[in-house]
Motif scaffolding. Structure first.
Motif, PDB file in Angstrom:
ATOM      1  N   GLU A   1      -2.338  -7.516  -9.332  1.00 11.80           N
ATOM      2  CA  GLU A   1      -1.173  -7.011  -9.096  1.00 11.80           C
ATOM      3  C   GLU A   1      -0.470  -6.778  -8.062  1.00 11.80           C
ATOM      4  O   GLU A   1       0.665  -7.353  -7.883  1.00 11.80           O
ATOM      5  N   ALA A   2      -1.273  -7.089  -6.913  1.00 11.80           N
ATOM      6  CA  ALA A   2      -0.881  -7.282  -5.403  1.00 11.80           C
ATOM      7  C   ALA A   2      -0.263  -8.594  -5.254  1.00 11.80           C
ATOM      8  O   ALA A   2       0.802  -8.906  -4.598  1.00 11.80           O
TER       9      ALA A   2
ATOM     10  N   LEU B   1       0.713 -10.578  -7.791  1.00 15.72           N
ATOM     11  CA  LEU B   1       2.122 -10.773  -8.557  1.00 15.72           C
ATOM     12  C   LEU B   1       3.397 -10.289  -7.967  1.00 15.72           C
ATOM     13  O   LEU B   1       4.285 -10.547  -8.202  1.00 15.72           O
ATOM     14  N   ALA B   2       3.069  -9.107  -7.249  1.00 14.80           N
ATOM     15  CA  ALA B   2       4.092  -8.222  -6.704  1.00 14.80           C
ATOM     16  C   ALA B   2       4.665  -9.090  -5.566  1.00 14.80           C
ATOM     17  O   ALA B   2       5.943  -9.098  -5.262  1.00 14.80           O
ATOM     18  N   ASP B   3       3.852 -10.013  -4.836  1.00 12.40           N
ATOM     19  CA  ASP B   3       4.344 -10.675  -3.667  1.00 12.40           C
ATOM     20  C   ASP B   3       3.701 -12.165  -3.538  1.00 12.40           C
ATOM     21  O   ASP B   3       2.746 -12.107  -2.549  1.00 12.40           O
TER      22      ASP B   3
ATOM     23  N   VAL C   1      -1.625  -6.128 -16.742  1.00  7.41           N
ATOM     24  CA  VAL C   1      -0.418  -6.521 -16.920  1.00  7.41           C
ATOM     25  C   VAL C   1       0.159  -7.020 -18.373  1.00  7.41           C
ATOM     26  O   VAL C   1       1.062  -6.691 -19.106  1.00  7.41           O
TER      27      VAL C   1
ATOM     28  N   GLU D   1      13.764  -3.648  -7.155  1.00  6.67           N
ATOM     29  CA  GLU D   1      12.186  -3.391  -7.751  1.00  6.67           C
ATOM     30  C   GLU D   1      11.798  -4.770  -8.688  1.00  6.67           C
ATOM     31  O   GLU D   1      12.290  -5.136  -9.419  1.00  6.67           O
ATOM     32  N   ARG D   2      10.429  -4.953  -8.420  1.00 10.99           N
ATOM     33  CA  ARG D   2       9.710  -6.075  -9.386  1.00 10.99           C
ATOM     34  C   ARG D   2       9.325  -5.269 -10.438  1.00 10.99           C
ATOM     35  O   ARG D   2       9.022  -4.366 -10.566  1.00 10.99           O
ATOM     36  N   ARG D   3       9.306  -6.527 -11.392  1.00  8.09           N
ATOM     37  CA  ARG D   3       8.642  -6.220 -12.817  1.00  8.09           C
ATOM     38  C   ARG D   3       7.730  -7.082 -12.739  1.00  8.09           C
ATOM     39  O   ARG D   3       7.737  -8.402 -12.540  1.00  8.09           O
ATOM     40  N   LEU D   4       6.155  -6.841 -12.874  1.00 11.73           N
ATOM     41  CA  LEU D   4       5.239  -7.644 -12.897  1.00 11.73           C
ATOM     42  C   LEU D   4       5.008  -8.265 -14.201  1.00 11.73           C
ATOM     43  O   LEU D   4       5.033  -7.741 -15.272  1.00 11.73           O
TER      44      LEU D   4
ATOM     45  N   HIS E   1       8.318 -14.738 -11.876  1.00  9.44           N
ATOM     46  CA  HIS E   1       8.476 -13.979 -10.916  1.00  9.44           C
ATOM     47  C   HIS E   1       9.919 -13.249 -11.201  1.00  9.44           C
ATOM     48  O   HIS E   1      10.881 -13.662 -11.488  1.00  9.44           O
TER      49      HIS E   1
END
Ligand code: OVM
Length: 408
Positions: free
Chosen positions: A27-28, A30-32, A190, A388-391, A396
Protein backbone atom coordinates in the motif's frame (compact mmCIF):
# COMPACT_ATOMS: atom_id res chain seq x y z
CA UNK A 1 26.95 -5.55 -13.69
CA UNK A 2 25.29 -2.92 -11.50
CA UNK A 3 26.10 -2.78 -7.80
CA UNK A 4 23.45 -4.43 -5.64
CA UNK A 5 22.66 -3.80 -1.98
CA UNK A 6 24.50 -6.00 0.51
CA UNK A 7 21.31 -7.86 1.26
CA UNK A 8 20.81 -8.57 -2.41
CA UNK A 9 24.25 -10.05 -3.06
CA UNK A 10 23.66 -13.84 -2.94
CA UNK A 11 20.61 -13.71 -5.21
CA UNK A 12 22.33 -11.21 -7.45
CA UNK A 13 25.08 -13.73 -8.04
CA UNK A 14 22.58 -16.47 -8.77
CA UNK A 15 20.55 -14.52 -11.32
CA UNK A 16 23.03 -11.96 -12.53
CA UNK A 17 20.84 -9.09 -11.42
CA UNK A 18 20.07 -7.34 -8.14
CA UNK A 19 17.35 -8.71 -5.89
CA UNK A 20 15.10 -6.04 -4.43
CA UNK A 21 13.04 -6.47 -1.27
CA UNK A 22 10.41 -3.96 -2.43
CA UNK A 23 6.79 -5.08 -3.04
CA UNK A 24 5.48 -2.88 -5.88
CA UNK A 25 1.91 -3.72 -4.84
CA UNK A 26 2.08 -2.92 -1.15
CA UNK A 27 0.00 0.00 0.00
CA UNK A 28 2.88 2.38 0.66
CA UNK A 29 4.21 1.75 -2.85
CA UNK A 30 0.82 2.15 -4.53
CA UNK A 31 0.11 5.35 -2.60
CA UNK A 32 3.30 6.99 -3.93
CA UNK A 33 4.94 4.89 -6.65
CA UNK A 34 7.17 7.74 -7.82
CA UNK A 35 8.99 7.73 -4.48
CA UNK A 36 10.14 4.16 -5.23
CA UNK A 37 10.85 4.17 -8.96
CA UNK A 38 14.28 5.74 -8.80
CA UNK A 39 15.73 3.01 -6.60
CA UNK A 40 14.36 0.33 -8.94
CA UNK A 41 15.72 2.08 -12.05
CA UNK A 42 19.09 2.70 -10.40
CA UNK A 43 19.44 -0.87 -9.14
CA UNK A 44 19.92 -2.10 -12.70
CA UNK A 45 18.37 -2.67 -16.12
CA UNK A 46 16.72 -5.83 -14.79
CA UNK A 47 15.91 -6.62 -11.16
CA UNK A 48 14.51 -9.60 -9.32
CA UNK A 49 11.49 -8.68 -7.20
CA UNK A 50 11.64 -11.40 -4.59
CA UNK A 51 8.42 -10.41 -2.81
CA UNK A 52 6.34 -11.20 -5.90
CA UNK A 53 8.62 -13.72 -7.60
CA UNK A 54 8.98 -11.74 -10.83
CA UNK A 55 11.63 -9.87 -12.75
CA UNK A 56 11.19 -6.12 -13.12
CA UNK A 57 12.29 -3.47 -15.61
CA UNK A 58 11.92 0.22 -14.83
CA UNK A 59 14.33 1.91 -17.25
CA UNK A 60 12.92 3.31 -20.47
CA UNK A 61 15.25 1.40 -22.80
CA UNK A 62 14.42 -2.04 -21.39
CA UNK A 63 10.69 -1.37 -20.95
CA UNK A 64 10.38 -0.16 -24.52
CA UNK A 65 12.47 -3.05 -25.88
CA UNK A 66 10.34 -5.61 -24.01
CA UNK A 67 7.11 -4.03 -25.28
CA UNK A 68 8.48 -4.11 -28.79
CA UNK A 69 9.48 -7.79 -28.61
CA UNK A 70 6.05 -9.39 -28.22
CA UNK A 71 7.40 -12.78 -29.30
CA UNK A 72 9.77 -13.05 -26.36
CA UNK A 73 7.55 -11.15 -23.94
CA UNK A 74 4.16 -12.61 -24.61
CA UNK A 75 0.74 -11.49 -23.38
CA UNK A 76 -1.25 -14.70 -23.84
CA UNK A 77 -0.15 -15.99 -20.42
CA UNK A 78 -1.66 -12.87 -18.86
CA UNK A 79 -0.40 -9.34 -18.31
CA UNK A 80 -0.83 -9.62 -14.56
CA UNK A 81 1.16 -11.57 -11.99
CA UNK A 82 -0.86 -14.75 -12.60
CA UNK A 83 0.56 -17.05 -15.26
CA UNK A 84 -2.44 -18.33 -17.22
CA UNK A 85 -0.42 -21.41 -18.15
CA UNK A 86 -0.44 -22.38 -14.46
CA UNK A 87 -3.34 -20.55 -12.83
CA UNK A 88 -7.01 -19.98 -13.51
CA UNK A 89 -7.47 -16.38 -14.75
CA UNK A 90 -9.71 -14.04 -12.71
CA UNK A 91 -12.04 -13.85 -15.72
CA UNK A 92 -12.00 -15.36 -19.22
CA UNK A 93 -8.95 -13.76 -20.87
CA UNK A 94 -9.28 -10.65 -23.01
CA UNK A 95 -9.00 -11.47 -26.71
CA UNK A 96 -6.87 -8.35 -27.16
CA UNK A 97 -4.87 -7.56 -24.04
CA UNK A 98 -4.25 -11.16 -23.03
CA UNK A 99 -3.79 -12.64 -26.51
CA UNK A 100 -0.85 -13.17 -28.85
CA UNK A 101 -0.75 -13.28 -32.65
CA UNK A 102 -2.35 -14.65 -34.71
CA UNK A 103 -5.53 -14.37 -32.57
CA UNK A 104 -4.57 -10.91 -31.38
CA UNK A 105 -4.03 -9.57 -34.88
CA UNK A 106 -7.43 -10.70 -36.05
CA UNK A 107 -9.30 -9.22 -33.08
CA UNK A 108 -7.21 -6.07 -33.05
CA UNK A 109 -7.72 -5.50 -36.78
CA UNK A 110 -11.46 -5.77 -36.38
CA UNK A 111 -11.54 -3.43 -33.38
CA UNK A 112 -9.23 -0.90 -35.09
CA UNK A 113 -11.77 -0.58 -37.88
CA UNK A 114 -14.49 0.22 -35.35
CA UNK A 115 -12.48 2.71 -33.28
CA UNK A 116 -11.48 4.67 -36.35
CA UNK A 117 -10.65 8.33 -36.80
CA UNK A 118 -13.76 8.55 -38.96
CA UNK A 119 -15.95 7.19 -36.16
CA UNK A 120 -14.42 9.64 -33.71
CA UNK A 121 -14.87 12.60 -36.02
CA UNK A 122 -18.56 11.76 -36.24
CA UNK A 123 -18.79 11.92 -32.43
CA UNK A 124 -16.78 15.10 -32.08
CA UNK A 125 -19.61 17.68 -32.21
CA UNK A 126 -21.60 15.84 -29.51
CA UNK A 127 -18.55 15.25 -27.36
CA UNK A 128 -17.47 18.90 -27.70
CA UNK A 129 -20.96 20.09 -26.71
CA UNK A 130 -20.86 17.85 -23.61
CA UNK A 131 -17.44 19.21 -22.66
CA UNK A 132 -18.63 22.80 -23.03
CA UNK A 133 -21.82 22.19 -21.05
CA UNK A 134 -19.84 20.51 -18.29
CA UNK A 135 -17.31 23.37 -18.18
CA UNK A 136 -20.19 25.84 -17.81
CA UNK A 137 -21.60 23.81 -14.91
CA UNK A 138 -18.20 23.75 -13.21
CA UNK A 139 -17.84 27.52 -13.57
CA UNK A 140 -21.15 27.95 -11.77
CA UNK A 141 -19.81 25.83 -8.92
CA UNK A 142 -16.33 27.43 -8.85
CA UNK A 143 -15.27 24.82 -6.25
CA UNK A 144 -15.68 21.19 -7.13
CA UNK A 145 -14.13 17.75 -7.03
CA UNK A 146 -12.14 17.37 -10.23
CA UNK A 147 -12.51 13.58 -9.96
CA UNK A 148 -16.27 13.14 -9.40
CA UNK A 149 -17.40 16.29 -11.21
CA UNK A 150 -15.02 16.24 -14.17
CA UNK A 151 -12.68 13.24 -14.43
CA UNK A 152 -15.56 10.81 -13.93
CA UNK A 153 -18.41 12.99 -15.14
CA UNK A 154 -17.05 13.63 -18.62
CA UNK A 155 -16.13 10.09 -19.75
CA UNK A 156 -19.38 8.81 -18.20
CA UNK A 157 -21.36 11.32 -20.27
CA UNK A 158 -19.76 10.42 -23.58
CA UNK A 159 -18.20 6.94 -23.58
CA UNK A 160 -21.01 4.55 -22.52
CA UNK A 161 -23.29 6.14 -25.13
CA UNK A 162 -20.67 5.62 -27.82
CA UNK A 163 -20.59 1.91 -26.98
CA UNK A 164 -24.38 1.82 -26.59
CA UNK A 165 -24.75 0.23 -23.15
CA UNK A 166 -27.98 0.52 -21.12
CA UNK A 167 -28.39 3.74 -19.11
CA UNK A 168 -29.51 1.98 -15.95
CA UNK A 169 -26.62 0.91 -13.70
CA UNK A 170 -23.75 2.52 -15.61
CA UNK A 171 -21.99 3.47 -12.40
CA UNK A 172 -21.10 -0.25 -12.23
CA UNK A 173 -18.56 0.39 -15.00
CA UNK A 174 -16.27 2.12 -12.50
CA UNK A 175 -16.57 -0.70 -9.98
CA UNK A 176 -15.88 -3.27 -12.70
CA UNK A 177 -12.84 -1.48 -14.07
CA UNK A 178 -11.31 -1.01 -10.62
CA UNK A 179 -11.68 -4.74 -9.94
CA UNK A 180 -10.28 -5.66 -13.37
CA UNK A 181 -7.18 -3.50 -12.94
CA UNK A 182 -6.67 -4.76 -9.37
CA UNK A 183 -6.73 -8.33 -10.67
CA UNK A 184 -3.48 -7.80 -12.61
CA UNK A 185 -1.68 -7.59 -9.27
CA UNK A 186 -1.34 -10.15 -6.48
CA UNK A 187 -4.34 -11.27 -4.42
CA UNK A 188 -3.53 -8.66 -1.76
CA UNK A 189 -5.88 -6.61 0.43
CA UNK A 190 -6.30 -3.99 -2.33
CA UNK A 191 -7.56 -6.70 -4.68
CA UNK A 192 -9.78 -8.32 -2.04
CA UNK A 193 -11.46 -5.01 -1.10
CA UNK A 194 -12.40 -4.30 -4.70
CA UNK A 195 -13.32 -7.88 -5.49
CA UNK A 196 -15.64 -8.17 -2.48
CA UNK A 197 -17.99 -5.58 -4.00
CA UNK A 198 -17.50 -6.46 -7.69
CA UNK A 199 -20.10 -9.23 -8.01
CA UNK A 200 -22.97 -7.01 -9.16
CA UNK A 201 -20.68 -5.08 -11.49
CA UNK A 202 -19.40 -8.27 -13.13
CA UNK A 203 -23.00 -9.40 -13.69
CA UNK A 204 -24.02 -5.96 -15.02
CA UNK A 205 -21.11 -5.85 -17.48
CA UNK A 206 -21.84 -9.40 -18.67
CA UNK A 207 -25.41 -8.37 -19.51
CA UNK A 208 -24.31 -5.08 -21.10
CA UNK A 209 -22.06 -7.02 -23.52
CA UNK A 210 -24.97 -8.97 -25.02
CA UNK A 211 -26.09 -8.04 -28.49
CA UNK A 212 -29.72 -7.38 -27.56
CA UNK A 213 -28.68 -4.94 -24.82
CA UNK A 214 -26.49 -2.79 -27.08
CA UNK A 215 -27.98 0.24 -28.83
CA UNK A 216 -28.03 0.22 -32.65
CA UNK A 217 -25.36 2.48 -34.16
CA UNK A 218 -22.96 2.08 -31.23
CA UNK A 219 -19.49 0.49 -31.22
CA UNK A 220 -20.84 -2.50 -29.26
CA UNK A 221 -23.28 -3.41 -32.04
CA UNK A 222 -20.52 -2.79 -34.60
CA UNK A 223 -18.52 -5.64 -33.06
CA UNK A 224 -21.48 -8.00 -33.55
CA UNK A 225 -21.80 -6.77 -37.13
CA UNK A 226 -18.18 -7.89 -37.64
CA UNK A 227 -19.31 -11.29 -36.31
CA UNK A 228 -22.09 -11.32 -38.92
CA UNK A 229 -19.52 -11.00 -41.69
CA UNK A 230 -17.47 -13.87 -40.23
CA UNK A 231 -14.57 -11.83 -38.81
CA UNK A 232 -15.19 -13.32 -35.38
CA UNK A 233 -17.73 -15.51 -33.62
CA UNK A 234 -20.55 -13.99 -31.61
CA UNK A 235 -18.94 -15.38 -28.41
CA UNK A 236 -15.80 -13.47 -29.38
CA UNK A 237 -17.86 -10.36 -30.10
CA UNK A 238 -19.30 -10.50 -26.60
CA UNK A 239 -15.80 -10.70 -25.09
CA UNK A 240 -14.52 -7.89 -27.33
CA UNK A 241 -17.32 -5.58 -26.19
CA UNK A 242 -16.18 -6.41 -22.66
CA UNK A 243 -12.76 -4.96 -23.59
CA UNK A 244 -14.37 -1.61 -24.40
CA UNK A 245 -16.05 -1.61 -21.01
CA UNK A 246 -12.96 -2.80 -19.13
CA UNK A 247 -10.40 -0.48 -20.60
CA UNK A 248 -12.40 2.56 -21.69
CA UNK A 249 -13.60 4.15 -18.48
CA UNK A 250 -11.29 4.10 -15.46
CA UNK A 251 -8.29 4.86 -17.66
CA UNK A 252 -9.71 8.09 -19.06
CA UNK A 253 -11.27 8.98 -15.68
CA UNK A 254 -7.87 8.93 -14.04
CA UNK A 255 -6.08 10.35 -17.09
CA UNK A 256 -8.30 13.43 -17.12
CA UNK A 257 -8.12 13.76 -13.33
CA UNK A 258 -4.31 13.65 -13.39
CA UNK A 259 -4.20 16.18 -16.20
CA UNK A 260 -6.17 18.58 -13.98
CA UNK A 261 -3.83 17.77 -11.08
CA UNK A 262 -0.84 18.54 -13.32
CA UNK A 263 -2.28 21.88 -14.42
CA UNK A 264 -3.48 22.88 -10.94
CA UNK A 265 -0.02 22.25 -9.52
CA UNK A 266 1.83 23.90 -12.45
CA UNK A 267 0.07 27.28 -12.78
CA UNK A 268 2.76 28.58 -15.15
CA UNK A 269 1.92 25.74 -17.56
CA UNK A 270 -1.81 26.56 -17.37
CA UNK A 271 -0.98 30.17 -18.16
CA UNK A 272 1.08 29.06 -21.12
CA UNK A 273 -1.69 26.79 -22.35
CA UNK A 274 -4.15 29.69 -22.21
CA UNK A 275 -1.75 31.79 -24.27
CA UNK A 276 -1.13 28.95 -26.73
CA UNK A 277 -4.29 26.78 -26.90
CA UNK A 278 -2.67 24.84 -29.74
CA UNK A 279 -0.69 23.08 -27.01
CA UNK A 280 -3.79 21.23 -25.74
CA UNK A 281 -2.78 17.97 -27.42
CA UNK A 282 0.64 18.11 -25.85
CA UNK A 283 -0.81 19.09 -22.46
CA UNK A 284 -2.74 15.83 -22.35
CA UNK A 285 0.13 13.74 -23.69
CA UNK A 286 2.60 15.23 -21.24
CA UNK A 287 0.21 14.56 -18.37
CA UNK A 288 0.23 10.89 -19.37
CA UNK A 289 4.00 10.83 -19.43
CA UNK A 290 4.22 12.71 -16.13
CA UNK A 291 1.68 10.54 -14.34
CA UNK A 292 0.85 7.41 -16.28
CA UNK A 293 -2.60 6.06 -15.46
CA UNK A 294 -1.61 2.48 -16.24
CA UNK A 295 1.47 2.20 -14.04
CA UNK A 296 2.53 -1.35 -14.85
CA UNK A 297 1.79 -4.42 -16.89
CA UNK A 298 3.47 -7.83 -16.81
CA UNK A 299 4.63 -9.96 -19.67
CA UNK A 300 5.65 -13.64 -19.60
CA UNK A 301 8.82 -14.82 -21.32
CA UNK A 302 8.07 -17.32 -24.08
CA UNK A 303 11.75 -18.39 -24.28
CA UNK A 304 15.00 -18.00 -22.34
CA UNK A 305 16.35 -14.52 -22.89
CA UNK A 306 19.44 -12.62 -21.71
CA UNK A 307 19.04 -8.92 -20.98
CA UNK A 308 22.15 -6.91 -20.14
CA UNK A 309 23.79 -10.02 -18.68
CA UNK A 310 20.75 -11.28 -16.78
CA UNK A 311 19.39 -14.67 -17.80
CA UNK A 312 15.62 -14.68 -17.70
CA UNK A 313 14.29 -18.24 -18.05
CA UNK A 314 11.29 -19.13 -20.19
CA UNK A 315 8.03 -18.82 -18.28
CA UNK A 316 9.17 -15.89 -16.11
CA UNK A 317 6.86 -13.05 -15.23
CA UNK A 318 8.41 -9.65 -16.00
CA UNK A 319 6.90 -6.52 -14.50
CA UNK A 320 7.25 -3.51 -16.81
CA UNK A 321 7.10 -0.22 -14.92
CA UNK A 322 5.63 2.00 -17.65
CA UNK A 323 5.32 5.01 -15.35
CA UNK A 324 8.93 4.68 -14.19
CA UNK A 325 10.12 4.46 -17.81
CA UNK A 326 8.22 7.67 -18.51
CA UNK A 327 10.27 9.41 -15.83
CA UNK A 328 13.62 7.78 -16.54
CA UNK A 329 16.29 10.53 -16.51
CA UNK A 330 18.29 8.37 -18.97
CA UNK A 331 15.56 9.20 -21.51
CA UNK A 332 13.90 12.43 -20.32
CA UNK A 333 15.38 15.71 -19.22
CA UNK A 334 14.13 16.82 -15.78
CA UNK A 335 11.53 14.04 -15.95
CA UNK A 336 9.63 15.03 -12.80
CA UNK A 337 8.67 18.37 -14.34
CA UNK A 338 5.33 18.70 -16.13
CA UNK A 339 6.56 20.72 -19.10
CA UNK A 340 4.66 21.86 -22.19
CA UNK A 341 7.96 22.49 -24.00
CA UNK A 342 8.77 18.81 -24.00
CA UNK A 343 8.63 16.51 -27.01
CA UNK A 344 6.45 13.81 -25.47
CA UNK A 345 6.54 11.37 -28.33
CA UNK A 346 7.90 7.97 -27.35
CA UNK A 347 6.27 7.92 -23.91
CA UNK A 348 4.94 4.48 -23.04
CA UNK A 349 1.81 5.62 -21.18
CA UNK A 350 -0.22 3.94 -23.94
CA UNK A 351 2.25 1.09 -24.15
CA UNK A 352 4.24 0.39 -27.30
CA UNK A 353 4.20 -2.16 -30.12
CA UNK A 354 1.36 -4.41 -31.20
CA UNK A 355 -0.60 -4.03 -27.95
CA UNK A 356 -0.36 -0.24 -27.87
CA UNK A 357 -3.63 1.17 -26.56
CA UNK A 358 -6.56 0.56 -28.91
CA UNK A 359 -8.44 3.47 -27.37
CA UNK A 360 -5.63 6.01 -27.47
CA UNK A 361 -7.45 8.23 -29.97
CA UNK A 362 -10.56 8.11 -27.81
CA UNK A 363 -8.56 9.09 -24.74
CA UNK A 364 -6.87 11.94 -26.60
CA UNK A 365 -10.19 13.17 -27.92
CA UNK A 366 -11.63 13.26 -24.42
CA UNK A 367 -8.58 14.95 -22.89
CA UNK A 368 -8.36 17.57 -25.62
CA UNK A 369 -12.07 18.35 -25.66
CA UNK A 370 -12.03 18.89 -21.90
CA UNK A 371 -9.08 21.26 -22.27
CA UNK A 372 -10.59 23.08 -25.23
CA UNK A 373 -13.70 23.74 -23.15
CA UNK A 374 -11.74 24.92 -20.09
CA UNK A 375 -9.07 27.05 -21.76
CA UNK A 376 -11.29 29.96 -22.93
CA UNK A 377 -13.42 29.87 -19.76
CA UNK A 378 -10.97 29.42 -16.90
CA UNK A 379 -8.23 31.86 -15.90
CA UNK A 380 -6.90 29.89 -12.96
CA UNK A 381 -7.13 26.37 -11.51
CA UNK A 382 -6.08 25.97 -7.88
CA UNK A 383 -6.00 23.05 -5.49
CA UNK A 384 -8.65 23.63 -2.82
CA UNK A 385 -7.70 20.71 -0.58
CA UNK A 386 -5.49 17.65 -0.42
CA UNK A 387 -6.00 15.17 -3.26
CA UNK A 388 -6.99 11.75 -1.97
CA UNK A 389 -5.58 8.62 -3.59
CA UNK A 390 -7.55 5.51 -4.38
CA UNK A 391 -5.25 2.49 -4.27
CA UNK A 392 -5.29 0.17 -7.25
CA UNK A 393 -2.84 -2.59 -8.21
CA UNK A 394 -2.41 -1.22 -11.75
CA UNK A 395 -3.84 2.26 -12.05
CA UNK A 396 -2.51 5.40 -10.44
CA UNK A 397 -5.92 6.52 -9.29
CA UNK A 398 -7.39 9.50 -7.46
CA UNK A 399 -10.47 9.33 -5.25
CA UNK A 400 -10.90 13.09 -4.95
CA UNK A 401 -9.22 16.27 -6.12
CA UNK A 402 -10.76 19.43 -4.64
CA UNK A 403 -10.13 22.41 -6.91
CA UNK A 404 -11.28 25.98 -7.33
CA UNK A 405 -11.42 27.76 -10.69
CA UNK A 406 -11.50 31.47 -11.59
CA UNK A 407 -13.54 32.50 -14.60
CA UNK A 408 -11.66 34.08 -17.48
C1 OVM B 1 -9.47 -5.85 -22.03
C2 OVM B 1 -8.70 -4.88 -21.20
C3 OVM B 1 -8.93 -4.77 -19.86
C4 OVM B 1 -8.20 -3.86 -19.08
C5 OVM B 1 -7.26 -3.07 -19.70
C6 OVM B 1 -7.04 -3.18 -21.03
C7 OVM B 1 -5.44 -1.41 -20.94
C8 OVM B 1 -7.77 -4.08 -21.79
O1 OVM B 1 -10.41 -6.46 -21.51
O2 OVM B 1 -9.15 -6.01 -23.19
O3 OVM B 1 -6.12 -2.40 -21.66
Amino acid sequence: MERASTQAEPQALARGCPTLPVDPFDEAFLADPYAHHESIRDAGPVVWLERIGAFGMARYAQVQAALRDHETYCSGRGVGLADFAKEEPWRPPSLLLEADPPLHDRTRGLMNRIVSLKALKALRPTWAAHAEALADELLEKRRFDAVADLGEAYPMRVFPDAIGVPAEGREQLLVYAAATFNAFGPRNAVFERGNAIAGDAVAWVAQACKRENLAPGGWGRAVYEAADTGECTSEEAERLVRSFLSAGVDTTVNGISHMILALATHPDQWERLRAEPGLAKRAFEESLRWDSTVQTFFRTTARDVTVEGTSIPEGSKVLLFLAAANRDPRRWEAPDRYDLSRATSGHVGFGFGIHQCLGQMVARFEGELVLEALIPRVREIRLAGEPERRLNNTLHAIASLPVEIEPA
